[in-house]
Design an enzyme around this catalytic site. Sequence first.
Site, PDB file in Angstrom:
ATOM      1  N   ARG A  40       0.526  -1.270   0.112  1.00 17.13           N
ATOM      2  CA  ARG A  40      -0.218  -0.272  -0.300  1.00 17.13           C
ATOM      3  C   ARG A  40       1.232   1.358  -0.413  1.00 17.13           C
ATOM      4  O   ARG A  40       0.315   2.467  -0.903  1.00 17.13           O
ATOM      5  CB  ARG A  40      -0.407  -0.062   1.724  1.00 17.13           C
ATOM      6  CG  ARG A  40      -2.267  -0.968   0.909  1.00 17.13           C
ATOM      7  CD  ARG A  40      -2.990  -1.301   2.383  1.00 17.13           C
ATOM      8  NE  ARG A  40      -4.062  -1.976   1.831  1.00 17.13           N
ATOM      9  CZ  ARG A  40      -5.208  -1.796   3.264  1.00 17.13           C
ATOM     10  NH1 ARG A  40      -4.527  -1.409   4.145  1.00 17.13           N
ATOM     11  NH2 ARG A  40      -5.614  -2.182   2.693  1.00 17.13           N
ATOM     12  N   LYS A  74     -17.271 -19.237   3.776  1.00 20.74           N
ATOM     13  CA  LYS A  74     -18.890 -19.264   3.732  1.00 20.74           C
ATOM     14  C   LYS A  74     -19.868 -18.164   2.845  1.00 20.74           C
ATOM     15  O   LYS A  74     -19.263 -16.976   2.686  1.00 20.74           O
ATOM     16  CB  LYS A  74     -19.042 -18.270   5.240  1.00 20.74           C
ATOM     17  CG  LYS A  74     -18.867 -19.620   6.056  1.00 20.74           C
ATOM     18  CD  LYS A  74     -19.304 -19.395   7.043  1.00 20.74           C
ATOM     19  CE  LYS A  74     -18.912 -19.984   8.771  1.00 20.74           C
ATOM     20  NZ  LYS A  74     -19.890 -19.598  10.154  1.00 20.74           N
ATOM     21  N   GLY A 113      -8.911  -9.458   1.254  1.00 17.79           N
ATOM     22  CA  GLY A 113      -7.665  -9.857   1.672  1.00 17.79           C
ATOM     23  C   GLY A 113      -6.693 -11.045   1.214  1.00 17.79           C
ATOM     24  O   GLY A 113      -6.014 -11.085   0.644  1.00 17.79           O
ATOM     25  N   GLY A 150     -12.126  -4.659   2.487  1.00 21.19           N
ATOM     26  CA  GLY A 150     -13.510  -4.868   3.029  1.00 21.19           C
ATOM     27  C   GLY A 150     -14.264  -3.697   1.116  1.00 21.19           C
ATOM     28  O   GLY A 150     -15.596  -3.286   1.027  1.00 21.19           O
TER      29      GLY A 150
END
Length: 400
Positions: A37, A199, A356, A379
């Site tokens: 980053r 999931k 991620g 996110g």
Amino acid sequence: MQTLPKIEELDVKNRRVLVRVDYNVPMQNGQVGDPTRIVKSAATILDLCQRGAKVILLSHLGRPDGKPNAEFSLRPLLPTISQALQNKPIAFVDDCIGQNVAAAIAALPAGGILLCENLRFHAGEEKNDAQFTAALAALGDCYVNDAFSAAHRAHASTAGLAQKLPSAMGRLLQAEIEALQNTLENPARPAWAIVGGAKISTKVEVLQNLLAKVDGLIIGGGMANTFLAAQGIAMGKSLVDTPSLPLALQILQTAKQTGKEILLPVDAVVASTLAAGVATQIVPVSAIPPEQMMLDIGPMSVIAIAKKLAVAKTVLWNGPLGVFETKPFDGGTVAVAQEIARLTGAGKILSVAGGGDTVAALEHAGVVEGMSYVSTAGGAFLEWLEGKELPGITALRRAA
Ligand code: AMP
């Protein structure tokens, strides 16, 4: 896009430019673990320095919960930031608002760079508090947001400042938005998305939004287990997100009704326990033994995926296809990653990956450089995939 101002449009010479970067990087023993980053923020900062701006870097690191905490200081990042910026000297000030900061900015020459201490040492940052935003705004003449990975948060430094100062998006934020627009809003077709991970419940909106936008969905990872179980396939001891079974059926139905294709694994790498080097078998998904679990997609599934990718023009990827952290359950993820990199290198597809674990999986496969674009965001990338407008970007648009 037209309404999002670019840094070229700001008059920055001899002006104090507040630049929101995302230096929320992993730290190991007090040092930067992954500088990606920081390295990617260099284009914006160097451009502003060259144009004679006084560059004031604002970032958060970790979750200090609104109080100063040495564990989350940005000071240890200084050598890495300087290295990313052609070894330019970087001044540091141990707060991000107030007189000391104003004095440090006043002492900064045109083209100089100042790193301020962690924004989240003040509770007002995450609350988007008006007083805190005003205190930040008082330090600058204009504002550049280059923190796409923090743009899903409506904080003072990501949303508040854009309402107070002449604003623009930085080069990294611009690149992230353009990559995602080219993939999702206006893709070359056929466009395929690959969604893996553990999931369904954490990616319901991602699946629904992607299904509406792409031509086909490839599903792998633990997520595929639930789709297979929903079709009545016995999954043994595999991870199955039982509460999400009706949802999986609903997604399959929507795909059928809308003429979209969903590709599920046809074979599985199974084992009785999850451990490195355990004995494994490759079986059709219809023959998973009751005491075993599916931990990766099998070779026939990789071939089926490669066939779809061979005719695709755009590929978007989020989530590993198996438990790639544990060998040999990394095989499916690595094979598909390498195939995407090969097709990208041959100029056949535009490939965009993010979120991620996906970046970690690409690093593991050694193909980060082989993708057309890899997002620095976790996110924020997922929220974009969900079809949500990100507050940090909305604020820039309104300010335009
Ligand atoms: P997510 O954060 O939802 O993208 O999930 C990533 C995690 O899913 C990784 O840690 C993988 O190890 C895990 N995962 C992938 N495939 C499977 C699987 N077949 N069974 C259990 N976990 C899996």
